[in-house]
Scaffold this motif. Sequence first.
Motif, PDB file in Angstrom:
ATOM      1  N   ALA A  92       0.837  -1.210   0.000  1.00  0.00           N
ATOM      2  CA  ALA A  92       0.000   0.000   0.000  1.00  0.00           C
ATOM      3  C   ALA A  92       0.870   1.258   0.000  1.00  0.00           C
ATOM      4  N   TYR A 152       2.299   1.796  -3.556  1.00  0.00           N
ATOM      5  CA  TYR A 152       1.310   2.303  -4.509  1.00  0.00           C
ATOM      6  C   TYR A 152       0.880   3.721  -4.155  1.00  0.00           C
ATOM      7  N   THR A 153       0.870   4.023  -2.861  1.00  0.00           N
ATOM      8  CA  THR A 153       0.510   5.385  -2.446  1.00  0.00           C
ATOM      9  C   THR A 153       1.562   6.388  -2.909  1.00  0.00           C
ATOM     10  N   ARG A 212      -8.205   4.686  -9.923  1.00  0.00           N
ATOM     11  CA  ARG A 212      -9.059   3.488  -9.932  1.00  0.00           C
ATOM     12  C   ARG A 212      -8.222   2.258 -10.318  1.00  0.00           C
ATOM     13  N   LYS A 216      -4.950   1.922 -10.188  1.00  0.00           N
ATOM     14  CA  LYS A 216      -3.907   1.690  -9.183  1.00  0.00           C
ATOM     15  C   LYS A 216      -4.512   0.951  -7.967  1.00  0.00           C
ATOM     16  N   SER A 217      -5.698   1.375  -7.617  1.00  0.00           N
ATOM     17  CA  SER A 217      -6.385   0.787  -6.479  1.00  0.00           C
ATOM     18  C   SER A 217      -6.714  -0.691  -6.754  1.00  0.00           C
ATOM     19  N   GLN A 230      -5.028  -4.373  -4.956  1.00  0.00           N
ATOM     20  CA  GLN A 230      -5.739  -5.537  -4.399  1.00  0.00           C
ATOM     21  C   GLN A 230      -5.123  -6.838  -4.910  1.00  0.00           C
ATOM     22  N   ARG A 279      -6.466  -4.308   2.930  1.00  0.00           N
ATOM     23  CA  ARG A 279      -7.760  -3.615   2.919  1.00  0.00           C
ATOM     24  C   ARG A 279      -8.822  -4.445   3.639  1.00  0.00           C
TER      25      ARG A 279
END
Length: 291
Positions: free
Chosen positions: A228, A231-232, A252, A254-255, A259, A267
């Motif tokens: 996370a 990616y952030t 969207r 990237k999110s 996962q 998450r």
Amino acid sequence: MTKKPTAKKSVKEKTASKYKYNNVLVEQRKDGITFLILNRPEKRNAMSPELHHEMDDALERLAVDSNTKVLILTGAGKAFCAGQDLKTYFRGLSNDPVARSRAAAASESWRSYRLIGFPKPTIAMVNGFVFGGGLTPIVSCDVAIASHTAKFGISEINWGHIPGGLVGWNVNQVMSFRDAMWYSISGDTFNGKEAAAMKFVNFSVSHAKLKSETLKIARKLLKKNPWAIRYTKEAIRSVRDMNMEQAADYLRCKSDALQRVDKEQGRQEGMRQFLDEKSFRPGVGTYNRKK
Ligand code: ACO
């Protein structure tokens, strides 16, 4: 025979490293925090061609080294980095276009591409003098902390040069236009406190506390979900130059991608610990990654 009491473990033992360079020191701590140190203190860590090649190599290796989870970039002695080595990088390579081109490529590679693309959090710990090209790696790091007494300067103007390489672009990324212009045309220096006030760095602390405060930041980042956080940091940088529609689409994707790559499915686990277990509050802390 009575055993001699064992001496307290030295810092060196805690920070053994397999990486050996002439101008760069790598100290890998057991907790996953790695210090990457510009190590030409007698030359105020001015960046020679060899230093550039070594930094490029070190960052390439540390990016995929599982023992490095957070990277701290700093300088040995009283400087962070006195900029390009005017003797060996500029004058020394002026008649050798091939070596010059190779050194320039390594110089841009490590200070910009490798640091910006580093898949783990990076912290610039600014311990002293930093001039010209030495500012670039600070801008490329995710977080920057400076000693109150560190001395910064966009000093190119002082020797009849412009903030070339990427310095002119770098300072515009993090400074206000007014500050970037003023310090570039005046060549005036600013200290760590002033750097923090103008947000060139996030924090400024007393010189005595610089290392311990930097380690506190590193430990905080170490606790977060590593997929996370990667990616952030990539997302926060990338969306800066996008319009709203592009950013929405990119975030969207990237999110969704997160996962798929997140091996600990943070998450879901975070929601479970908050909603079902009621064992933590995401607004004020991180979920327990060991559960
Ligand atoms: N390039 C080459 N050598 C350097 C550099 C540099 N950027 N910076 C320091 N050195 C060398 C000095 O020549 C000196 O070498 P010597 O011992 O062989 O004579 C040694 O490092 C120590 O430097 P001093 O000036 O004696 O150290 P001091 O602590 O008094 O001052 C300071 C430090 C303020 C950093 C000073 O060395 C300085 O102004 N350096 C240049 C800073 C600069 O403007 N860099 C260029 C930026 S522009 C760019 O990066 C493209």
